[in-house]
Every structure is written in C-alpha cells, then in structure tokens.
Design a protein around this motif. Structure first.
Motif, short mmCIF file in Angstrom:
data_model
loop_
_atom_site.label_atom_id
_atom_site.label_comp_id
_atom_site.label_asym_id
_atom_site.label_seq_id
_atom_site.Cartn_x
_atom_site.Cartn_y
_atom_site.Cartn_z
N UNK A 161 0.84 -1.21 0.00
CA UNK A 161 0.00 0.00 0.00
C UNK A 161 0.86 1.25 0.00
N UNK A 162 1.86 1.32 -0.91
CA UNK A 162 2.74 2.49 -1.03
C UNK A 162 2.04 3.53 -1.92
N UNK A 163 2.02 4.78 -1.44
CA UNK A 163 1.38 5.86 -2.19
C UNK A 163 2.25 6.25 -3.39
N UNK A 164 1.59 6.33 -4.56
CA UNK A 164 2.28 6.84 -5.74
C UNK A 164 2.47 8.35 -5.59
N UNK A 165 3.42 8.94 -6.34
CA UNK A 165 3.64 10.40 -6.22
C UNK A 165 2.39 11.23 -6.45
N UNK A 166 1.47 10.75 -7.30
CA UNK A 166 0.27 11.54 -7.60
C UNK A 166 -0.86 11.27 -6.61
N UNK A 167 -0.70 10.27 -5.72
CA UNK A 167 -1.76 9.89 -4.78
C UNK A 167 -1.63 10.67 -3.48
N UNK A 168 -2.81 10.97 -2.89
CA UNK A 168 -2.87 11.59 -1.57
C UNK A 168 -3.34 10.57 -0.53
#
Length: 773
Positions: free
Chosen positions: A102-109
């Motif tokens: 569940x790692x956040x992508x750069x565009x995800x908040x």
C-alpha cells in the motif's frame, strides 16, 4: 407443489441471505473506509508539524494516543520523507515487509488496501500523505474482524433459517403454501428496507409458525445491525475526542458547513480557537466565515470552498489573516480536511497562530534587503580611493537597489574657515542641472536645514520648486525628492539627493535603508579624505628622510675631508720626526733603532686605518667614478685581507643613478659585506648588479654558515638586527624592496630590487677596465 415450494424457500432464503450480507458488508465497509480516511487525515494533520520539526517523540505520543482513543484501530505507523519508518505502535517490532505494501504513488494523496494479517485477520490499511509535495505518509490499520463476524453470523443465521424453512416447507408445503407466500413477500420487502438502511421498525407478523420465527430472527438481525450502527455513531463521538486531543496540542479547530445558501458557518470550535479569535463559543457558532477572515485572505478561503464543492483535493496548508474580536490582525497557518460531522459533509480547519513568526519573517526580509543593499554598496566602493569615482559607483548602485532613475551627490569642503560645495557625481540629469540644483538646494525652503543629519522626504513638490521642472530619463516628471545626509561622527560631509517620479514612490523601507547608506557613504568620504592626507604626509616623510640622508652624507664628506687633510698629515709628520730621532740617537743605537722602526711601522698602519675610515665614511670613488667602481673597490679591498674570495659581476647596461640612490645601494652593500666578514665564516662572497629595463637588482651572496632571519629580526633586545632593519629602511626610502634568505650551512643571500624611472643613461666607457675585471 412441494418441490416448487422448497425451491422457492431455498431461493428466497439464499437471495435474502446474499442481499442482506452484501448490503451489510457494503454499508459497514463504506462506513469503515470513511471513518478510516477521517481518522487518517486528522492524524496526518496532527503529526505534520512535529514530523517537520524532527520531534519524533511527539509523533510517537500522538499515534499512541490515537491507537488508544480510536475504535477498531489495530496499528498506526508513520513514514518520513526519506521513506523510513519514523514511529509505529507495533509492540513486537515493525514488520519488515509492511512498508512495501500500500505504497502511495507520487500523484496519490490517499490509498486503502485490504490486508490479510495472520495474527489479526483482515485489516484495512489506510495510507494518507502527510503534506503535499513530501513523501511522508501515515498508515492506520482498521480491523475487519467485526464486519466479517457480523456477516458470518448473518449468513449462518440465514442459512439456518433457510434450512429450517426447507424442512418445514417439505412437511407442510401443501397446507401452508398460501400462508407462507404472503409472509415471505413481507419478509422480502422488509429485507429490501434493511438493505436500504431502514433499521427503525420491526417486522410485525402474527402467528406462531416458522415464518413468524423467521421474522423474529430478522428482527433480531435488525437489532444487531442497529446496534452496530450505534457503535459507528459512537465512533463519531470518538472523533470528537480525537479533535479534543488535537486541541490539547495547542491548535485552534473549527468545523464549517454550508447552511444551504452557500454561506459557510461554524458548527464546532474548540477552546483554543476561542482564544485565537477572542470570541466566545456562543458567538462563533453559526458565524459566517467571511466575518472573521480579513479581506486580503477571503479569495484564498473562497478557493477552498470552490474546491470542496467541485470534489477536488483541498489545500493542506495555507497562510491567512483573520480579525480578532478586538480588531487586531492575526496570522494563522490553516490546514483543511473533509469530514462528516453530525451526519453531514463538512470541512475541518486546524489553525496555528504564526503571528510572531510572520512578523519575524517580515523583519528578516527587511533586514536581508538592507544588508544586501549595504553589501552591494560596499562592493561598489571597496578599493576605490578616488572620491569622485567611488561616489559615482555608489550612486549607480543605490539607484539600482531602490529602483529610481535620477540623483546626485555633493560634498562640503572646509577650506580656510569657509565651506565650499562641490558636485561629485550625477545620474539621470545633466551636469548643468545637477550643479544648479546643488546651489539652489542650499536655499530650499522645503527642508528644515540643508545640513540636517536625518533623512527627509518631500513627496509633494510645488510648482515653484526647481526639481519639479526636471525631466527624468523615461520622460516622466519629478514628483518627490529625498535628502540623505552623508554623516560621520555627527558631521554632515555631503548630501545624497534622489528624485522619484509619479510612478516611483519612496516606501518606508526605502527611507529606513537610505539612513545607514548615508552613514556608510559618510565613512567612505572620511576614509578617502584621510587617504589623501596620508599620502601627503607620506610624501613629506620621504622628503624629510631624503633631506636627513643628504645632510648625513654631507657631514660624512666633511669628516672625511678633515681626516684626510689634517689627521693623516699629522701622523705622516710624526713618522718623519721619529725617523730624524733615530738618526741622532747616540745611546744604545741598536735598541733605539728597533723601537723607532716599530713606531714607524705603527704609524704606517695608523695611516692605513685612517684611510679605511675615510673611505667607509664616504668613498671618493662614488663621486669620482660612480657606484660600480666604488663597490668593486670596496668589496675587493675589504675582503682582500680576510681570506674570503670576492666575486664581483655587473650585468646589463649600467647607468648613473641619483646620488641618494647610489649612496643607499653602497651602504647596503657595505653593511652586507661587514656582516659576511663578522659572522658568515664563508670562503666566497658573490656580489652582482643586474641592470634591467627600468629596474636594478643588487645581490650579495655567501657560502657561509647562514642564520635564522626570523629569529634575528624578532630578538627582543634588538641586538644583531639593527643592521638588517637599517638595510630595509634604506631600501624603502628609495622605493626598493629587500629580500633576505638564509639556510643553515648553505649560506645567505641578500637581494635588493629597485624600480627605476626613465633615467638618462651615462656610459662607463672610461672605466671599462673596472667593469671588465
């Protein structure tokens, strides 16, 4: 009929079980996700500032408090900007593979993921980015066990009821088919209502048959679901507790909702928000947000609400200004997040007072601008000793810094008890205009005193003011004028005048900046004047020393002449007299002759010593033949009886030098040879004069024992260093430079370098025998 009834019972039971299970699962899962996002966003806002400040202990306490107060939370952990785990609530150590899930992508908040943890079952991991633009994340794990348990119980119950219905239907299908159809329809309708979330009413079916029992079971299920919903509502209450925990950190919290007419009012405030604004809680509740937000920040707040209505991501942090109840201005750092409050969508705003920080920041910006301007001014005037050039560079830099086009500088010169005004430089106006303005300025009535030591601004020039008539380089008219005194220790040494147009106004910061600039230029003017005075004194000092040296040499000439004309003649006469005495001696003539002969020899030695003294005082060869023959004679005669081999060489095209330079060079050679004889224990001494273009190099080198140059020059009692210091002083008087090098057991080298002006060359043709030896 029995088969159809059984099929109907089985189908209805399975449909009911599937529908209820799905609806319950969806409702509880959705509620859990909304609750998780709300918790995570509030927790992210709560740990953002401690994490940025590096206060990991405060972050740890915050997430532990969240774990204790939150409902259904299994774990919490925080990842810093470098991707490392900064804090977590795992008592047995942080699972090594959890950061890869569940790692956040750069565009995800935000991001959610359902995890299957062996020891805890299903966990919904909710990840939220702490601050936009950073990689820092907070993850909260919410247990699915309660939901799965409810679904499992419902399915088990429904399956049991279905099987029970099948058995009952098989026995009494023919008898009860009509009675079963109506209650089943009622049960199905009620199940649909349950699926839509209507959990307020029970199913009312009279009788004691299995359908009634099924209705009772559905009623129990409704009560269980209602109880679960109550727990979810209680979790909302725990959100309030969480808000209070955040409030304990000292930040003001307000919850805003749209009242239906696009007017956003406050629905909840904490005590810290009351303290920030100065209003009471009763005054703040239902107050419109624009009543408390200052005009310059309303556009930012409106943008927040526009993004809220458009479903866009809200800004995590903005700086706004608000009005306190007493009318004072307060700067706050506001963080926004979507929440559900009392069943309705709302925005929570967490406010931190940054008024002092903002004031400090503005003061730092002002100071930095002032320091940068002073630094640029220092660069412009550093190394400049020509006053006009220095002030011209300074004026150009000042106009660039404050963004103005025209100005001029004049200084006051004190001469014979009178003060004269001199225009030093001007930019943006003609020299004639600058000169005229300088003269007229002394009589200008717009300023209190033309020699005032404070910066003065005249922002409304009258039509009678001559400055009003000036045209600036961009074609605009002069509209304002600043007088900046250039002061040093309370004295006004000059004035800096700067003109502004109708598009160029002087701000308070400009005036504050010009005050230290005036003092800095005053110091620069004083330094330039001191430099001029110092040069004058230096020239006088050199002239005086030249006179001293000339007088000294004249005195030596006189002594030399007297020794030669008087003392040596007397000693010669003594020799003649003694010779006569020898001839008339009648007693013990042999002994007397011996004594008298010795006296005669002594007299000759005395005479030779006197000649040495005479030449040491003032070698006549310098006057008769020049420097080079005198040096050759002196070196060879002085070293001839010491066992030291002299080596003299002259290179280049020799020229006659001024008397004071030739005398100084001879004295330096004389001192060097004397030191070599006394201390060097050398076998060879090398002396050379190298005539280069407009330069002369003189060196004296020996192969003796050497000495410590630094140690000799730094002797506290001065012994042994007077000769070396004397050589340096003599060299400086004629503009030369002495270099002394010495290495133990490798000898000493003394060199003199002298830059010569363009002198008329004098040939040494009549002395070629001396040069060529």
């Amino acid at each position: 009929m029995i088969i159809i009834t059984i099929i109907l019972i089985v189908v209805m039971g399975l449909l009911t079980m599937g529908a209820i299970s799905t609806i319950v699962q969806q409702a509880m899962t959705q509620q859990l996700e909304e609750q998780g996002l709300t918790y995570s966003r509030m927790a992210a806002d709560n740990v953002a500032n401690p994490l940025l400040d590096g206060n990991i202990l405060n972050v740890q306490r915050t997430i532990e408090n969240l774990l204790q107060t939150g409902s259904g939370i299994s774990y919490v952990y925080v990842i810093d900007n470098d991707g490392k785990v900064a804090a977590h609530t795992f008592s047995g150590g942080f699972p090594s593979n959890l950061t890869n899930i569940n790692v956040l992508e750069p565009s995800q908040v935000t991001s959610t993921m359902l995890l299957n943890v062996q020891s805890q079952g299903l966990i919904r991991d909710v990840g939220v980015r702490i601050l936009e633009g950073l990689n820092a994340e907070i993850h909260i794990g919410f247990s699915h066990n309660s939901i799965m348990q409810w679904i499992y119980n419902v399915r088990k119950l429904m399956l049991s009821l279905t099987l029970y219905g099948v058995l009952l239907g098989s026995v009494a299908a023919l008898v009860l088919s009509t009675l079963i159809t109506k209650p089943l329809k009622k049960l199905a309708a009620h199940a649909l209502r349950l699926g839509k979330g209507d959990l307020e009413e029970d199913i009312l079916i009279r009788g004691k048959d299995e359908i009634v029992e099924l209705a009772h079971c559905l009623n129990r299920m409704r009560k269980d679901l209602f109880s679960g919903m109550q727990k979810l509502r209680q979790s909302e209450e725990s959100n309030r507790t969480l808000l209070e925990a955040i409030s304990a950190a000292g930040e003001g919290i307000a919850v805003f909702q749209d009242n239906g007419s696009h007017k956003y009012v406050m629905k909840f405030v904490n005590e810290q928000y009351e303290n920030l604004t100065g209003y009471t809680k009763d005054e703040l509740l239902e107050m419109e947000v624009n009543k408390i937000v200052r005009t310059e920040s309303r556009e930012q707040v409106e943008e927040v609400w526009n993004r809220y209505h458009q479903g866009l991501k809200l800004p995590k942090q903005i700086e706004i200004s608000i009005n306190r109840k007493d009318g004072s201005k307060l700067y706050v750092e506001a963080s926004y997040c979507n929440i559900t409050y009392e069943g309705n969508q709302a925005i929570i705003c967490i406010n931190r007072d940054i008024t002092e920080k903002k004031k400090t920041s503005l003061e730092i910006i002002r100071k930095n601008r002032e320091l940068a301007a002073l630094n640029e001014l220092s660069k412009a005037i550093s190394g400049q000793m020509n006053l006009k050039e220095m002030l011209n560079e300074a004026l150009y830099t000042i106009l660039q810094v404050i963004g103005k086009q025209a100005g001029w500088i004049f200084v006051y010169n004190e001469r014979e008890n009178e003060t004269e005004i001199e225009l030093m430089c001007h930019i943006g106006i003609e020299q004639e205009e600058a000169s005229a303005q300088t003269m007229q300025f002394q009589e200008c009535g717009h300023f209190s005193r033309s020699n005032s030591s404070s910066v003065q601004l005249h922002s409304s020039l009258g039509t009678a003011c001559p400055i009003k008539q000036l045209n600036l380089p961009d074609g605009t008219k002069a509209l304002n004028h600043v007088y900046v005194p250039l002061t040093y220790k309370g004295r006004v040494l000059g004035v800096l005048n700067i003109i502004g147009s109708d598009t160029e106004f002087f701000t308070k910061e400009d005036l504050n900046l010009l005050n230290p600039i005036g003092m800095q230029l005053g110091v620069a003017i004083e330094n330039a004047e001191l430099w001029v005075e110092l040069n004058k004194k230096e020239m006088l000092r050199k002239q005086l020393l030249n006179k001293v040296i000339t007088a000294q040499e004249e005195e030596r000439k006189r002594i030399s002449r007297e020794l030669h004309d008087e003392s040596s003649q007397s000693i010669a006469a003594l020799g003649v007299g003694l010779k006569t005495a020898i001839e008339i001696m009648s007693i013990d003539k042999k002994y007397a002759l011996t004594i008298l002969e010795e006296l005669k020899n002594n007299t000759s030695m005395i005479l030779k010593e006197l000649h040495h003294i005479i030449y040491d005082l003032r070698p006549s060869l310098i006057d008769d033949l020049g420097l080079l023959p005198a040096i050759r004679w002196y070196v060879e005669s002085r070293l001839g009886f010491t066992g030291i081999e002299p080596h003299v060489s002259f290179i280049g095209n020799p020229i006659r030098l001024p008397d004071e330079i030739e005398i100084t060079i001879f004295r330096i050679v004389q001192e060097s040879i004397t030191n070599a004889i006394k201390y060097s224990h050398a076998e060879n001494v090398y002396l050379g004069l190298e005539f280069e273009h407009n330069a002369l190099v003189v060196y004296i080198e020996d192969d003796g024992v050497g000495f410590s140059v630094e140690g000799t020059l730094n002797q506290n009692d001065g012994k042994g260093s007077f000769g070396l210091l004397g050589m340096r002083e003599r060299a400086e008087l004629i503009g030369g430079e002495i270099n002394i090098q010495s290495v133990a057991n490798m000898g000493t080298r003394i060199s003199l370098k002298l830059n010569l002006p363009d002198l008329e060359e004098e040939s040494y043709e009549e002395n070629q025998n001396l040069l060529g030896r």
